[in-house]
Design a protein around this motif. Structure first.
Motif, PDB file in Angstrom:
ATOM      1  N   SER A   1       0.919  -1.215  -0.036  1.00 30.03           N
ATOM      2  CA  SER A   1       0.034   0.011  -0.077  1.00 30.03           C
ATOM      3  C   SER A   1       0.999   1.102   0.089  1.00 30.03           C
ATOM      4  O   SER A   1       0.565   2.408  -0.541  1.00 30.03           O
ATOM      5  CB  SER A   1      -0.832  -0.069   1.405  1.00 30.03           C
ATOM      6  OG  SER A   1      -0.313   0.211   2.488  1.00 30.03           O
ATOM      7  N   ARG A   2       1.987   1.254   0.651  1.00 32.75           N
ATOM      8  CA  ARG A   2       2.799   2.394   0.484  1.00 32.75           C
ATOM      9  C   ARG A   2       3.356   2.563  -0.876  1.00 32.75           C
ATOM     10  O   ARG A   2       3.442   3.804  -1.205  1.00 32.75           O
ATOM     11  CB  ARG A   2       4.146   2.112   1.748  1.00 32.75           C
ATOM     12  CG  ARG A   2       5.058   3.083   1.688  1.00 32.75           C
ATOM     13  CD  ARG A   2       6.180   3.040   2.837  1.00 32.75           C
ATOM     14  NE  ARG A   2       7.036   1.968   2.370  1.00 32.75           N
ATOM     15  CZ  ARG A   2       8.073   1.548   3.313  1.00 32.75           C
ATOM     16  NH1 ARG A   2       8.232   2.301   4.382  1.00 32.75           N
ATOM     17  NH2 ARG A   2       8.686   0.439   2.823  1.00 32.75           N
ATOM     18  N   THR A   3       3.862   1.711  -1.385  1.00 32.73           N
ATOM     19  CA  THR A   3       4.111   1.625  -2.824  1.00 32.73           C
ATOM     20  C   THR A   3       3.059   2.348  -3.694  1.00 32.73           C
ATOM     21  O   THR A   3       3.206   3.236  -4.379  1.00 32.73           O
ATOM     22  CB  THR A   3       4.716   0.261  -3.428  1.00 32.73           C
ATOM     23  OG1 THR A   3       5.766  -0.052  -2.727  1.00 32.73           O
ATOM     24  CG2 THR A   3       4.958   0.725  -4.907  1.00 32.73           C
ATOM     25  N   ARG A   4       1.946   1.917  -3.677  1.00 27.89           N
ATOM     26  CA  ARG A   4       0.654   2.315  -4.351  1.00 27.89           C
ATOM     27  C   ARG A   4       0.408   3.798  -4.191  1.00 27.89           C
ATOM     28  O   ARG A   4       0.315   4.658  -4.932  1.00 27.89           O
ATOM     29  CB  ARG A   4      -0.397   1.511  -4.169  1.00 27.89           C
ATOM     30  CG  ARG A   4      -0.597  -0.074  -4.773  1.00 27.89           C
ATOM     31  CD  ARG A   4      -1.931  -0.588  -4.783  1.00 27.89           C
ATOM     32  NE  ARG A   4      -2.503  -0.597  -3.342  1.00 27.89           N
ATOM     33  CZ  ARG A   4      -2.308  -1.466  -2.485  1.00 27.89           C
ATOM     34  NH1 ARG A   4      -1.630  -2.727  -2.867  1.00 27.89           N
ATOM     35  NH2 ARG A   4      -3.015  -1.724  -1.378  1.00 27.89           N
ATOM     36  N   TYR A   5       0.623   3.908  -2.784  1.00 30.44           N
ATOM     37  CA  TYR A   5       0.386   5.637  -2.324  1.00 30.44           C
ATOM     38  C   TYR A   5       1.238   6.436  -2.815  1.00 30.44           C
ATOM     39  O   TYR A   5       1.113   7.588  -3.162  1.00 30.44           O
ATOM     40  CB  TYR A   5       0.051   5.685  -0.945  1.00 30.44           C
ATOM     41  CG  TYR A   5      -0.827   7.004  -0.319  1.00 30.44           C
ATOM     42  CD1 TYR A   5      -1.981   7.271  -1.280  1.00 30.44           C
ATOM     43  CD2 TYR A   5      -0.399   7.773   0.591  1.00 30.44           C
ATOM     44  CE1 TYR A   5      -2.627   8.250  -1.057  1.00 30.44           C
ATOM     45  CE2 TYR A   5      -1.169   8.946   1.045  1.00 30.44           C
ATOM     46  CZ  TYR A   5      -2.271   9.214   0.300  1.00 30.44           C
ATOM     47  OH  TYR A   5      -2.794  10.267   0.550  1.00 30.44           O
ATOM     48  N   GLN A   6       2.719   6.129  -2.666  1.00 37.45           N
ATOM     49  CA  GLN A   6       3.731   6.989  -3.197  1.00 37.45           C
ATOM     50  C   GLN A   6       3.427   7.220  -4.840  1.00 37.45           C
ATOM     51  O   GLN A   6       3.844   8.447  -5.408  1.00 37.45           O
ATOM     52  CB  GLN A   6       5.065   6.188  -3.047  1.00 37.45           C
ATOM     53  CG  GLN A   6       6.265   7.060  -3.686  1.00 37.45           C
ATOM     54  CD  GLN A   6       6.311   8.228  -2.744  1.00 37.45           C
ATOM     55  OE1 GLN A   6       7.025   8.053  -1.629  1.00 37.45           O
ATOM     56  NE2 GLN A   6       5.913   9.422  -3.177  1.00 37.45           N
ATOM     57  N   HIS A   7       2.904   6.427  -5.357  1.00 30.03           N
ATOM     58  CA  HIS A   7       2.726   6.567  -7.086  1.00 30.03           C
ATOM     59  C   HIS A   7       1.714   7.670  -7.089  1.00 30.03           C
ATOM     60  O   HIS A   7       1.695   8.596  -8.017  1.00 30.03           O
ATOM     61  CB  HIS A   7       2.265   5.239  -7.623  1.00 30.03           C
ATOM     62  CG  HIS A   7       3.325   4.221  -7.838  1.00 30.03           C
ATOM     63  ND1 HIS A   7       4.747   4.600  -8.301  1.00 30.03           N
ATOM     64  CD2 HIS A   7       3.533   3.054  -7.863  1.00 30.03           C
ATOM     65  CE1 HIS A   7       5.438   3.511  -8.506  1.00 30.03           C
ATOM     66  NE2 HIS A   7       4.801   2.461  -8.073  1.00 30.03           N
ATOM     67  N   ALA A   8       0.549   7.510  -6.472  1.00 27.79           N
ATOM     68  CA  ALA A   8      -0.486   8.331  -6.174  1.00 27.79           C
ATOM     69  C   ALA A   8       0.163   9.842  -5.886  1.00 27.79           C
ATOM     70  O   ALA A   8      -0.502  10.886  -6.549  1.00 27.79           O
ATOM     71  CB  ALA A   8      -1.853   7.885  -5.200  1.00 27.79           C
ATOM     72  N   LEU A   9       0.921   9.980  -4.753  1.00 28.15           N
ATOM     73  CA  LEU A   9       1.320  11.259  -4.356  1.00 28.15           C
ATOM     74  C   LEU A   9       2.223  11.774  -5.311  1.00 28.15           C
ATOM     75  O   LEU A   9       2.159  13.138  -5.435  1.00 28.15           O
ATOM     76  CB  LEU A   9       1.937  11.052  -2.898  1.00 28.15           C
ATOM     77  CG  LEU A   9       1.123  10.637  -1.702  1.00 28.15           C
ATOM     78  CD1 LEU A   9       2.025  10.373  -0.458  1.00 28.15           C
ATOM     79  CD2 LEU A   9       0.160  11.900  -1.387  1.00 28.15           C
ATOM     80  N   SER A  10       3.166  10.916  -5.688  1.00 27.14           N
ATOM     81  CA  SER A  10       4.075  11.657  -6.686  1.00 27.14           C
ATOM     82  C   SER A  10       3.242  12.077  -8.048  1.00 27.14           C
ATOM     83  O   SER A  10       3.582  13.482  -8.442  1.00 27.14           O
ATOM     84  CB  SER A  10       5.079  10.511  -7.240  1.00 27.14           C
ATOM     85  OG  SER A  10       5.726  10.041  -6.046  1.00 27.14           O
ATOM     86  N   ALA A  11       2.256  11.414  -8.382  1.00 24.31           N
ATOM     87  CA  ALA A  11       1.429  12.038  -9.544  1.00 24.31           C
ATOM     88  C   ALA A  11       0.820  13.216  -9.233  1.00 24.31           C
ATOM     89  O   ALA A  11       0.499  14.175  -9.971  1.00 24.31           O
ATOM     90  CB  ALA A  11       0.607  10.964 -10.074  1.00 24.31           C
ATOM     91  N   SER A  12       0.408  13.402  -7.915  1.00 20.98           N
ATOM     92  CA  SER A  12      -0.065  14.666  -7.415  1.00 20.98           C
ATOM     93  C   SER A  12       0.876  16.013  -7.155  1.00 20.98           C
ATOM     94  O   SER A  12       0.722  16.811  -6.637  1.00 20.98           O
ATOM     95  CB  SER A  12      -1.264  14.500  -6.263  1.00 20.98           C
ATOM     96  OG  SER A  12      -2.219  13.664  -6.775  1.00 20.98           O
ATOM     97  N   GLY A  13       2.274  15.594  -7.184  1.00 19.45           N
ATOM     98  CA  GLY A  13       3.139  16.762  -6.883  1.00 19.45           C
ATOM     99  C   GLY A  13       3.745  16.546  -5.252  1.00 19.45           C
ATOM    100  O   GLY A  13       4.605  17.383  -5.158  1.00 19.45           O
ATOM    101  N   TYR A  14       3.395  15.393  -4.628  1.00 20.69           N
ATOM    102  CA  TYR A  14       3.971  15.361  -3.394  1.00 20.69           C
ATOM    103  C   TYR A  14       5.439  14.417  -3.496  1.00 20.69           C
ATOM    104  O   TYR A  14       5.782  13.969  -4.208  1.00 20.69           O
ATOM    105  CB  TYR A  14       3.107  14.402  -2.484  1.00 20.69           C
ATOM    106  CG  TYR A  14       1.999  15.350  -1.795  1.00 20.69           C
ATOM    107  CD1 TYR A  14       1.740  16.178  -0.956  1.00 20.69           C
ATOM    108  CD2 TYR A  14       0.881  15.639  -2.718  1.00 20.69           C
ATOM    109  CE1 TYR A  14       1.019  16.768  -0.326  1.00 20.69           C
ATOM    110  CE2 TYR A  14      -0.471  16.281  -2.270  1.00 20.69           C
ATOM    111  CZ  TYR A  14      -0.169  16.993  -1.071  1.00 20.69           C
ATOM    112  OH  TYR A  14      -1.357  17.721  -0.677  1.00 20.69           O
TER     113      TYR A  14
END
Length: 223
Positions: free
Chosen positions: A158-171
């Motif tokens: 889940s951390r990996t998945r959320y990292q992808h989502a955050l990175s795509a949003s500029g985090y």
């Protein structure tokens, strides 16, 4: 916020940590003020335990007990530090190394660990290091304490998945640690901190998410 700013933004060395105690220095209430269930057990057969550190535990605990199904009990406490059986004044110094943590006891037949992980990620900003909003210090850092190999695998995925989502949003990069609960004892907080926002509905809650949704995995996460 329940605790003051730590002395600086680093974890203590073993030499800096207070020696602590061999037994709890205070009693913890027996029942959850909202759910009416036992805070420290015994828990029903089949229930699982999960521990989440995501900033101020007053607001974090409320988010978990408010889930619509599957939560047996929630307990605020301290985890991930060096001092056995710490007390509030020690934790305020930042020298114990503990993080404010919520223990969640849940029925996996009614909810899933993946559902709890999704709430964890979406309820705070896991990229802030020793900070959550206005709360600053080692005690508000983001940690997942896992109780089984299956929990650890799910947490890492889940951390990996959320990292992808955050990175795509500029985090930036997630700073959340994933640690084995067996190596990091959980110490329940005083009764004052248990279900604090039930007893004080207008009380402080400094939690705020990023607004980025956490993708589910192949196994999904049902409410």
């Amino acid at each position: 916020m329940p605790f003051g700013r730590s002395r600086d933004l680093r974890l203590p060395t073993p030499e800096e940590a207070p020696p602590g105690r061999t037994a709890p220095p205070y009693e913890v209430p027996g029942k959850h003020s909202v759910l009416g269930t036992a805070l420290q057990g015994p828990y029903p057969e089949g229930c699982e335990v999960a521990d989440f550190a995501l900033g101020c535990f007053w607001g974090a605990e409320r988010r978990f007990w408010q889930l619509p199904a599957g939560i047996w009990t929630t307990v605020t406490g301290f985890q991930g530090g060096r001092t056995p059986h710490p007390v509030d004044d020690e934790i305020r110094t930042g020298l114990t190394g503990h993080a404010e943590t919520v223990r969640v006891v849940f029925d996996p037949a009614k909810t899933t660990y993946e559902r709890l992980l999704r709430l964890f990620w979406e309820s705070h900003d896991p990229t802030q290091g020793f900070r959550q909003g206005n709360d600053v210090g080692t005690h508000v850092r983001s940690i997942l304490f896992t109780h089984s190999p299956a929990q650890r695998a799910a947490a890492e995925q889940s951390r990996t998945r959320y990292q992808h989502a955050l990175s795509a949003s500029g985090y930036g990069e997630i700073t959340t640690e994933i640690l084995p609960a067996e190596d990091h004892p959980f110490y329940p907080a005083r009764g004052y901190h248990q279900q604090y926002l039930d007893k004080n509905p207008g009380g402080y809650c400094g939690l705020g998410g990023t607004g980025v949704s956490c993708p589910t995995g192949a196994t999904g996460a049902s409410d």
